[in-house]
Design a protein around this motif. Structure first.
Motif, PDB file in Angstrom:
ATOM      1  N   GLY A 226      42.326  39.628  21.649  1.00 42.75           N
ATOM      2  CA  GLY A 226      42.666  40.264  20.566  1.00 42.75           C
ATOM      3  C   GLY A 226      42.718  39.521  19.265  1.00 42.75           C
TER       4      GLY A 226
ATOM      5  N   LEU B 109      40.412  40.140  15.886  1.00 44.10           N
ATOM      6  CA  LEU B 109      41.073  40.444  14.496  1.00 44.10           C
ATOM      7  C   LEU B 109      40.536  39.601  13.299  1.00 44.10           C
TER       8      LEU B 109
ATOM      9  N   PRO C 155      48.189  40.643  18.628  1.00 38.95           N
ATOM     10  CA  PRO C 155      46.825  41.098  17.777  1.00 38.95           C
ATOM     11  C   PRO C 155      46.526  42.717  17.990  1.00 38.95           C
ATOM     12  N   TRP C 156      46.819  43.205  19.006  1.00 39.97           N
ATOM     13  CA  TRP C 156      46.192  44.585  19.406  1.00 39.97           C
ATOM     14  C   TRP C 156      46.899  45.486  18.531  1.00 39.97           C
TER      15      TRP C 156
ATOM     16  N   ARG D  88      45.945  45.326  15.002  1.00 37.92           N
ATOM     17  CA  ARG D  88      44.417  46.039  14.749  1.00 37.92           C
ATOM     18  C   ARG D  88      44.831  47.545  14.825  1.00 37.92           C
TER      19      ARG D  88
ATOM     20  N   VAL E 154      40.181  48.199   9.422  1.00 35.43           N
ATOM     21  CA  VAL E 154      40.250  47.093  10.100  1.00 35.43           C
ATOM     22  C   VAL E 154      39.776  45.809   9.667  1.00 35.43           C
TER      23      VAL E 154
ATOM     24  N   CYS F 119      51.461  45.526   9.294  1.00 40.24           N
ATOM     25  CA  CYS F 119      50.163  45.895   9.205  1.00 40.24           C
ATOM     26  C   CYS F 119      49.887  47.239   8.757  1.00 40.24           C
TER      27      CYS F 119
ATOM     28  N   CYS G 164      41.192  41.497   4.713  1.00 38.93           N
ATOM     29  CA  CYS G 164      42.089  42.063   5.716  1.00 38.93           C
ATOM     30  C   CYS G 164      43.189  42.638   4.800  1.00 38.93           C
TER      31      CYS G 164
END
Length: 599
Positions: free
Chosen positions: A91, A95, A136-137, A140, A152, A224, A322
């Motif tokens: 992940g 990213l 990390p997942w 995302r 993303v 995020c 990002c």
């Protein structure tokens, strides 16, 4: 090319996980500190937060109990550890907003071969490792909710061939959308939105097995997802974490912790760099015995500061590509600050006076938020450095990928012998059978009074008492902890009352105790005075089981409201199941097909 990049990341991550866990992948259990799995764990009131203790391992115990009713417990343990150590690096690599496989590999290694992973593995905090792997997942999935065209991390422009193919696909999609009717466009939008929410739910689900893991994932999702995603990220966090916060909030004990815990579980310096540098390097756990010896190398603080400097160079590029990068960096800084404040008087006051404040002790765990910006920034910084020396750029990236491993080689091969698979002695299976077959009421008290054991059959390793997870009845253990010889009072009022009765050799049956299990081959106070007037029903080398005489009291302790707790469990489970079905099944395709037929 995209599939090849993913396969490269999966290969690197799997290789790292196997390098760490290879010695323990055979049959048997890794029993060290808090990591205690059983051949089969039983679904008990404590598993869902309906016991006398605060729900610190809820719903992890319930999930493990359900899974081990189908699969052997040692197999479940190995699968969990492999998934925890492999999924996070994959992940983290995905990213990174880049098309460079080398840069992604650097991020994967930096995230997966870290002080946090090593120390939490050696102290047995497998739910924290799962939460760490989820971050990390979660990031995302939450980024996809922003709806600002940057769902993303944005990658650099593709090569000419790929660009032509991409433009053709985009033109075809635009033409299709223009030809489609309004109902079909609505259906497509609903499916896309539902899929994003479902992915966030599934990415967060493993993290919410414990309260701290759920909070780690929730903060990443909120940051995020941004302001536009709050209508999704906040409800998802509230619902998925309900199995632990509902019993915690409604627990009759009040949810306060001992003030000594804040200082005892505070982060510690691992070298001359002190606490702050240790935290910046994702280390600093309170237990020195769980720290790899390599962390004391005098070069480590220098290398940690160098990695942070390289990461800072990469953050500018990351922020440009990002939308959630700046928020993740700030969240990481907040994690460092919480870790550094662990020994402060303010945190001690919160732990002792604010219900649920005990979650803030063991403050080093919050540096998990720092791991993502550190890994991604370091990878992008290394990629920028490689771009300035194109002839030797591959060597620069290779050196950056090897650096975390070279700094901490003693994570490999089970921590150079720290971890080992062992088998439970036959006594544990025999006692379990007795308790299953005997209809005598009452819970089990485990003696000697201590939360942790050091059995000879486990080479004297410190481990949590396995009785509450092996036995098919609620088992009471003394939850007083000793850190560097200092006692830290527990939070279970029933355990405190049982301890007082044991000390004066009083009536255990009045507290709902119908059985006493005496565990041999581990340090602890003598038990003969307690067992002298009990009936022994099983005698073995490692365990003796006694029956407590007299009528056993029922409802010997107050618990959280059953209806509220079970409702929270069902709602969370239904949310995860719905998310899984939405991703697996072609949701909305029938209505879309029907629209096309009508047209």
């Amino acid at each position: 090319m995209r599939r090849a990049r993913r396969l490269a990341l999966v290969g690197v991550a799997s290789g790292m996980a196997l390098l760490v866990l290879a010695p323990v992948l055979g049959r048997g259990f890794v029993l060290v500190y808090d990591m205690v799995f059983a051949p089969r764990q039983w679904l008990l009131p404590d598993s869902v937060g309906l016991g006398s203790a605060l729900p610190r391992s809820v719903p992890a115990d319930a999930v493990v109990a359900l899974v081990t009713s189908v699969l052997p417990g040692d197999l479940v343990q190995k699968l969990v550890l492999l998934a925890a150590l492999a999924a996070g690096p994959v992940g983290a690599g995905l990213l990174v907003p880049t098309r460079s496989v080398g840069v992604r590999v650097v991020a994967a290694v930096a995230y997966g071969w870290s002080g946090y992973v090593a120390e939490r593995l050696f102290i047995g905090h497998w739910p924290y490792l799962l939460a760490y792997a989820c971050l990390p997942w979660v990031a995302r999935a939450a980024l996809a909710l922003r709806g600002d065209g940057k769902q993303v991390p944005v990658e650099p422009a593709p090569d000419n061939d790929e660009q032509a193919a991409g433009e053709q696909a985009a033109d075809e999609q635009a033409a299709g959308e223009q030809a489609a009717g309004e109902p079909q466009r609505v259906a497509v939008g609903v499916r896309a939105c539902g899929r994003r929410v479902a992915l966030l739910v599934l990415a967060s689900a493993p993290a919410v097995l414990t309260p701290s893991g759920g909070l780690l994932a929730a903060a990443v999702g909120v940051v995020c997802g941004g302001r536009r995603g709050l209508l999704v990220t906040v409800p998802v966090a509230v619902v998925l974490n309900a199995p632990w916060w509902v019993p915690a909030v409604t627990h009759p004990g009040g949810g306060l912790s001992a003030v000594e815990g804040a200082d005892a579980f505070a982060a510690r310096g691992e070298g001359w760099g002190g606490v702050l540098v240790s935290l910046l390097g994702l280390g600093g756990i309170w237990n020195a015995e769980a720290t790899p010896a390599s962390r004391a190398n005098p070069l480590v603080p220098v290398l940690v500061l160098a990695i942070v400097a390289v990461a800072a160079l990469g953050w500018r590029e990351w922020s440009r590509r990002c939308p959630g990068a700046r928020g993740l960096v700030l969240l990481g800084v907040a994690g460092i600050a919480l870790g550094a404040l662990g020994a402060s008087g303010l945190l001690g006051w919160v732990v002792a006076n604010v219900p649920g404040g005990g979650l803030l002790r063991d403050s080093q765990k919050w540096v998990a938020w720092w791991a993502l910006p550190l890994a991604v920034g370091f990878a992008l910084g290394a990629g920028a450095a490689a771009g300035t020396v194109r002839r030797h750029g591959g060597l620069v990236l290779a050196g950056a990928a090897v650096l975390p491993v070279a700094m901490m080689p003693d994570l490999a091969w089970g921590g150079w012998g720290r971890l080992e698979s062992v088998q439970y002695p036959r006594d544990w299976y025999d006692v379990r059978s007795v308790l299953l077959e005997d209809r005598r009421a009452g819970d089990v008290l485990a003696l000697p009074l201590s939360a942790f054991r050091r059995f000879g059959w486990n080479e004297g390793r410190t481990q949590l008492d396995p009785a509450p997870r092996v036995l098919p009845r609620t088992t009471v253990i003394d939850d007083t902890l000793f850190v560097s010889g200092r006692p830290v009072a527990g939070e279970d009022e029933r355990a405190a009352r049982v301890r007082a009765v044991v000390e004066r050799n009083g009536d255990l049956a009045a507290l709902g105790i119908g059985w006493v299990l005496v565990e041999h081959g581990t340090p602890g106070p003598p038990t003969e005075r307690v067992t002298a007037r009990l009936e022994r029903v099983y005698q073995g080398r490692w365990l003796d089981l006694y029956r407590v005489p007299g009528p056993v009291a029922t409802h010997a302790y107050p618990t959280a409201p059953r209806a509220a707790v079970l409702t929270a469990d069902l709602v969370a489970l239904a949310t995860v199941a719905l998310g899984l079905l939405w991703v697996v099944l072609p949701a909305g395709s029938l209505s879309a097909s029907g629209t096309r037929r009508r047209e």
